[in-house]
Design an enzyme around this catalytic site. Structure first.
Site: not given
Length: 393
Positions: A248-250, A253
């Protein structure tokens, strides 16, 4: 991935908020090298924007991840990188594992106020000797009765100078390095903006070449006592939870830079149409026209990749490969687009206050934070079968 009326309304609401409450203050916050996170997060919480994908039982909206990506994209209207990153830490980096695997008690204590904007969170993974190598962390939580006693340090931690709690990855056992870690919720203060918890020291406010409005700290933990019930999920599963969280973080981003890169190109087009040289405008030069067209094509290619990864993720598929590609490409374009545009601004591009020069400084982090470019390439090489998977430790 198609944005519906509901997606677009969220983006419009956020853009109105950015225009009224954030962009007028960005220069001030950049100069101060910090922004008032509690104040900004509370206003976002009042708008219902800090828990779009979180369970309704804990104050969230219960929406799928496409809404988080729509929000991330709209954050690109903010005229700096530090504030969007800080918001993204709250919504998509320090809370996903808590929301997914935390006990109801833990979610009531930490997730509910995070969604409301009453508490600021941070994610404690990186250490002085362990950045992209997550398995190499050294911080330890030993058991003492019903508590963990935590000793170690965390570095490059966004929001940590203002955070009320940290979702902290620590070693809780002596087994294999991928199976001896746990995520533990660590209260940082005795209340919002309160006194630091005993044993926690903000050792250094780290000064950076970009992302200036986002506070970044080196934090020491010396025999910090935390109840074992503050552990998220099962003991020894922290590394796995963190890796799931990274998908999810990527995606976040990649989505978060689409609008800002588009803005950078548009600002440069407007400048080039006004800038006179050699009896014509800068925009009359074919080289400038072609480079800007090329940059726009690259950004739209990233958008297509990011949207495809997001759509498959919402369908429940593993998107490790596509998310890694999107993160890699986003990091590269965060360097290439502002650098190319800055050249067209000439001397004006080399001034501190210029918006493109700020993007040039802020964007450099994209190829480092959240897994460096080389880590993304290593993941892709293993998935493709080009590189051997490392032996289990």
């Amino acid at each position: 991935m198609q944005f519906t009326h509901e997606h677009l309304e969220i983006q419009k609401t956020l853009k109105r908020f950015i225009d009224a409450e954030i962009n007028p203050h960005v220069d001030e916050w950049e100069a101060a090298e910090i922004f008032p996170a509690h104040e900004v997060f509370k206003k976002l919480g009042n708008l219902g924007l800090l828990g779009l994908t979180k369970p309704e039982a804990f104050g969230g909206a219960g929406l799928d991840y496409s809404y988080a990506m729509a929000m991330a994209e709209a954050l690109g209207h903010i005229e700096c990188g530090g504030v969007p990153m800080a918001i993204g830490v709250q919504t998509d980096m320090c809370t996903p594992a808590l929301a997914r695997f935390g006990s109801d008690e833990l979610r009531r204590e930490f997730l509910v106020p995070a969604i409301a904007g009453d508490m600021v969170g941070c994610i404690g993974v990186s250490e002085p000797a362990a950045g992209s190598d997550v398995a190499g962390i050294k911080s330890v939580a030993r058991k003492d009765g019903d508590d963990y006693v935590i000793t170690g340090q965390k570095m490059w931690i966004t929001n940590s100078l203002q955070a009320d709690w940290m979702c902290m990855l620590v070693n809780t056992g002596d087994g294999p390095i991928h199976k001896n870690k746990s995520l533990v919720m660590v209260p940082m203060r005795d209340g919002p903006n309160g006194k630091l918890t005993k044993g926690i020291e903000v050792a250094q406010k780290i000064r950076k070449i970009g992302m200036n409005s986002s506070d970044t700290g080196l934090i020491y933990f010396d025999e910090v006592r935390v109840p074992q019930r503050y552990r998220i999920g099962a003991e020894g599963q922290g590394f796995i939870y963190q890796m799931q969280q990274f998908q999810e973080e990527r995606l976040w981003a990649a989505a978060s830079c689409l609008q800002s890169l588009t803005n950078c190109i548009q600002w440069t087009i407007e400048w080039a149409q006004e800038r006179k040289l050699f009896g014509a405008t800068l925009a009359d030069q074919q080289w400038v026209q072609f480079k800007l067209a090329e940059l726009k094509t690259e950004v739209e290619s990233l958008r297509a990749l990011t949207y495809r990864a997001g759509e498959l993720y919402v369908q429940g598929q593993d998107v490790l490969e596509l998310a890694s590609m999107a993160k890699l490409k986003a990091g590269r374009l965060n360097r290439i687009v502002p650098d190319t545009c800055l050249q067209f601004w000439g001397g004006m591009g080399f001034t501190w206050e210029n918006k493109v020069s700020r993007m040039y400084r802020d964007g450099r982090l994209g190829s480092i934070g959240g897994g460096a470019d080389e880590v993304m390439l290593g993941i892709l090489a293993r998935i493709m079968g080009v590189a051997k998977r490392p032996a289990a430790a």
